[in-house]
Design a protein around this motif. Structure first.
Motif, mmCIF file in Angstrom:
data_model
loop_
_atom_site.group_PDB
_atom_site.id
_atom_site.type_symbol
_atom_site.label_atom_id
_atom_site.label_comp_id
_atom_site.label_asym_id
_atom_site.label_seq_id
_atom_site.Cartn_x
_atom_site.Cartn_y
_atom_site.Cartn_z
ATOM 1 N N SER A 273 41.925 -2.288 -45.006
ATOM 2 C CA SER A 273 40.965 -2.395 -46.462
ATOM 3 C C SER A 273 40.635 -0.885 -46.622
ATOM 4 O O SER A 273 40.527 0.038 -45.949
ATOM 5 N N SER A 274 40.387 -0.401 -48.058
ATOM 6 C CA SER A 274 40.002 0.791 -48.485
ATOM 7 C C SER A 274 38.746 1.036 -47.856
ATOM 8 O O SER A 274 38.347 2.150 -47.667
ATOM 9 N N GLN A 275 37.792 -0.019 -47.845
ATOM 10 C CA GLN A 275 36.449 0.103 -47.403
ATOM 11 C C GLN A 275 36.406 0.580 -46.056
ATOM 12 O O GLN A 275 35.597 1.638 -45.624
ATOM 13 N N ALA A 276 37.256 -0.054 -45.002
ATOM 14 C CA ALA A 276 37.260 0.388 -43.849
ATOM 15 C C ALA A 276 37.816 1.838 -43.697
ATOM 16 O O ALA A 276 37.452 2.826 -42.920
ATOM 17 N N LEU A 277 38.851 2.360 -44.294
ATOM 18 C CA LEU A 277 39.326 3.712 -44.308
ATOM 19 C C LEU A 277 38.210 4.861 -44.865
ATOM 20 O O LEU A 277 38.041 5.689 -44.058
ATOM 21 N N LYS A 278 37.691 4.398 -46.038
ATOM 22 C CA LYS A 278 36.568 5.446 -46.512
ATOM 23 C C LYS A 278 35.480 5.353 -45.592
ATOM 24 O O LYS A 278 34.833 6.852 -45.367
ATOM 25 N N ARG A 279 34.907 4.548 -44.895
ATOM 26 C CA ARG A 279 33.843 4.580 -43.917
ATOM 27 C C ARG A 279 34.368 5.284 -42.878
ATOM 28 O O ARG A 279 33.523 6.213 -42.341
ATOM 29 N N ALA A 280 35.568 5.082 -42.323
ATOM 30 C CA ALA A 280 36.022 5.895 -41.251
ATOM 31 C C ALA A 280 36.136 7.392 -41.507
ATOM 32 O O ALA A 280 35.681 8.180 -40.613
ATOM 33 N N TRP A 281 36.497 7.782 -42.822
ATOM 34 C CA TRP A 281 36.572 9.026 -43.303
ATOM 35 C C TRP A 281 35.279 9.882 -43.341
ATOM 36 O O TRP A 281 35.118 11.004 -42.919
ATOM 37 N N ARG A 282 34.352 9.083 -44.094
ATOM 38 C CA ARG A 282 32.997 9.368 -44.376
ATOM 39 C C ARG A 282 32.447 9.839 -43.134
ATOM 40 O O ARG A 282 31.339 10.889 -43.206
ATOM 41 N N THR A 283 32.475 9.169 -42.174
ATOM 42 C CA THR A 283 31.750 9.372 -40.766
ATOM 43 C C THR A 283 32.361 10.105 -39.791
ATOM 44 O O THR A 283 31.992 10.393 -38.639
ATOM 45 N N SER A 284 33.566 10.872 -40.058
ATOM 46 C CA SER A 284 34.415 11.527 -39.210
ATOM 47 C C SER A 284 33.988 12.902 -38.912
ATOM 48 O O SER A 284 32.972 13.439 -39.810
ATOM 49 N N GLU A 285 34.219 13.370 -38.026
ATOM 50 C CA GLU A 285 33.861 15.003 -37.618
ATOM 51 C C GLU A 285 34.537 15.817 -38.579
ATOM 52 O O GLU A 285 34.079 16.765 -38.986
ATOM 53 N N THR A 286 35.764 15.381 -39.129
ATOM 54 C CA THR A 286 36.407 16.370 -40.031
ATOM 55 C C THR A 286 35.522 16.454 -41.357
ATOM 56 O O THR A 286 35.430 17.283 -41.847
ATOM 57 N N PHE A 287 34.886 15.240 -41.853
ATOM 58 C CA PHE A 287 33.966 15.508 -42.882
ATOM 59 C C PHE A 287 32.630 16.225 -42.626
ATOM 60 O O PHE A 287 32.223 17.085 -43.373
ATOM 61 N N GLU A 288 32.460 15.801 -41.355
ATOM 62 C CA GLU A 288 31.134 16.727 -41.006
ATOM 63 C C GLU A 288 31.402 18.205 -40.600
ATOM 64 O O GLU A 288 30.343 18.902 -41.184
ATOM 65 N N GLN A 289 32.506 18.543 -40.413
ATOM 66 C CA GLN A 289 32.513 20.066 -40.223
ATOM 67 C C GLN A 289 33.015 20.591 -41.485
ATOM 68 O O GLN A 289 32.508 21.765 -41.611
ATOM 69 N N SER A 290 33.634 19.925 -42.338
ATOM 70 C CA SER A 290 33.829 20.536 -43.703
ATOM 71 C C SER A 290 32.749 20.461 -44.740
ATOM 72 O O SER A 290 32.503 21.261 -45.629
ATOM 73 N N LEU A 291 32.074 19.436 -44.390
ATOM 74 C CA LEU A 291 30.797 19.055 -45.639
ATOM 75 C C LEU A 291 29.730 18.666 -45.284
ATOM 76 O O LEU A 291 28.675 18.179 -45.696
ATOM 77 N N PRO B 265 50.903 2.376 -33.797
ATOM 78 C CA PRO B 265 51.332 1.290 -32.734
ATOM 79 C C PRO B 265 50.232 0.223 -32.592
ATOM 80 O O PRO B 265 49.685 -0.063 -33.430
ATOM 81 N N SER B 266 50.748 -0.581 -31.496
ATOM 82 C CA SER B 266 49.718 -1.668 -31.454
ATOM 83 C C SER B 266 48.490 -1.599 -31.688
ATOM 84 O O SER B 266 47.800 -0.674 -31.159
ATOM 85 N N ALA B 267 47.926 -2.305 -32.611
ATOM 86 C CA ALA B 267 46.449 -1.814 -32.960
ATOM 87 C C ALA B 267 45.825 -3.054 -33.690
ATOM 88 O O ALA B 267 46.442 -4.269 -34.201
ATOM 89 N N ASN B 268 44.352 -3.043 -33.725
ATOM 90 C CA ASN B 268 43.768 -4.071 -34.636
ATOM 91 C C ASN B 268 42.664 -3.238 -35.349
ATOM 92 O O ASN B 268 41.371 -3.197 -34.804
ATOM 93 N N LEU B 269 42.956 -2.579 -35.963
ATOM 94 C CA LEU B 269 42.176 -1.365 -36.734
ATOM 95 C C LEU B 269 41.145 -1.869 -37.521
ATOM 96 O O LEU B 269 40.000 -1.532 -37.779
ATOM 97 N N ASN B 270 41.483 -3.151 -38.252
ATOM 98 C CA ASN B 270 40.586 -3.650 -39.196
ATOM 99 C C ASN B 270 40.720 -5.023 -39.203
ATOM 100 O O ASN B 270 41.716 -5.835 -39.805
ATOM 101 N N ARG B 271 39.567 -5.768 -38.593
ATOM 102 C CA ARG B 271 39.647 -7.068 -38.397
ATOM 103 C C ARG B 271 39.192 -8.009 -39.697
ATOM 104 O O ARG B 271 38.247 -7.644 -40.251
ATOM 105 N N ASP B 272 39.505 -9.245 -39.557
ATOM 106 C CA ASP B 272 39.050 -10.154 -40.499
ATOM 107 C C ASP B 272 38.008 -11.072 -39.808
ATOM 108 O O ASP B 272 37.543 -10.703 -38.893
#
Length: 359
Positions: free
Chosen positions: A40-58, A14-21
């Protein structure tokens, strides 16, 4: 053999500004001659890498991207009673393996000029080596980098996303996961949110103006995301640990389906989950299905259901590509929330099995 795991996601934000220029507006791209929102892929990978999902699994298998490895070494030595000047010299020597240190006269002389992606094993080796140097062992950072750096280890995020060490390229790692920029399947006009903030202590007798005026861009849409996992390379990057590679691939898919960049979340609460996921496995040359959306999904397509239209476009393009080129995957698994078919659990099991049997 299932060397390649290809992943396709359709997610409505929905209405968002997830990744700014650089101007603070949502990132965008012109595709098929019309404007689309982009993450951007950089913003996505940063969000995934620092997420609780990654911390809990890895947890325990995640690296750190930092310029501060020398600072960590210096603090470790000083805590053990090493004289400050000696600790500084050792810290700079060890930091030099990961990147060029800042000048000794700098405010942070133990920092490196560049960010380095450092695995838990390398961090542990750095602290251990620092103690040995403090005890009298000789160390030449230009000739003995292999005492610290690893070509393979059990850092899952480095194995997936790779790293570059300009001063020690032999220890760079090729990324086993390729991630495209996500973009909307349809035309988007970035809108402006004009907002005010009121001074709570302003009295009625004062002027009626706001205490602050601001403007922020935003947009909404269905995003298509493509990622490709080279399962054989992922296992190799993880020193042959197939089970860890399988866990990492499942964590990647779960994060991609459930985790978004944190930009402006406090203002928009644009938390989302993927509505459609397609996972494909095989040894064939990978291919994106982005061409499904070269022509933007039209407002009235599928009776105005942009999400359903996007799913339909994606599946039809996949079928057309298969007819033209032959199969691009031997097996696949899908989840469609709207149609009520498949589950995230099904996708995760498929991905784990793909990597476990990659050979």
């Amino acid at each position: 053999m299932n060397r390649f795991l290809q992943l396709h996601f359709l997610t409505f934000y929905p209405s968002a500004n997830l990744n700014r220029d650089d101007l603070g507006r949502p990132k965008s791209a012109t595709i098929g001659g019309v404007n689309r929102l982009r993450i951007s892929s950089q913003a996505l990978k940063r969000a995934w890498r620092t997420s609780e999902t990654f911390e809990q699994s890895l947890g325990g298998h995640l690296g750190q991207r930092t310029r501060r490895i020398g600072e960590i070494v210096r603090a470790h030595l000083e805590a053990q009673g090493v004289q400050a000047a000696k600790a500084l010299k050792i810290a700079r020597d060890i930091a030099r393996v990961f990147g060029k240190p800042k000048p000794e006269t700098d405010e942070h002389p133990t920092h490196t000029e560049q960010l380095a992606f450092i695995s838990p094993e390398e961090r542990g080796a750095a602290l251990d080596l620092a103690e040995r140097i403090a005890a009298g062992e000789n160390f030449d950072p230009r000739k003995q980098a292999d005492q610290l750096l690893r070509r393979t280890d059990r850092a899952a995020d480095i194995a997936m996303f790779g790293r570059m060490l300009a001063d020690n390229p032999d220890f760079s790692r090729e990324a086993a996961v390729q991630v495209a920029h996500a973009f909307t399947t349809h035309r988007v006009a970035i809108e402006d949110d004009f907002y005010t903030a009121v001074d709570d202590l302003k009295t009625r007798s004062e002027d009626a103006g706001a205490g602050f005026l601001g403007e922020a861009g935003f947009g909404a849409g269905v995003f298509y995301l493509y990622a490709c996992v080279d399962a054989k390379l992922l296992v190799r990057n993880l020193a042959g640990d197939t089970m860890l590679a399988a866990t990492a691939s499942a964590a990647l898919v779960q994060a991609a389906a459930t985790v978004a960049p944190g930009g402006k979340q406090a203002s928009f609460a644009s938390r989302a989950r993927s509505h459609y996921i397609l996972a494909e496995a095989g040894d064939y040359q990978p291919r994106t299905l982005a061409s499904a959306f070269l022509q933007p999904v039209a407002p009235l397509e599928h009776e105005g259901d942009t999400l359903a239209a996007s799913v339909d476009r994606l599946t039809k393009t996949r079928d057309a590509m298969t007819r033209a080129y032959g199969a691009c995957a031997d097996q696949h698994s899908s989840m469609d929330v709207t149609a009520g078919t498949g589950t995230l659990g099904d996708i995760l099991r498929f991905c784990r099995q793909t990597v476990e049997t990659a050979g």
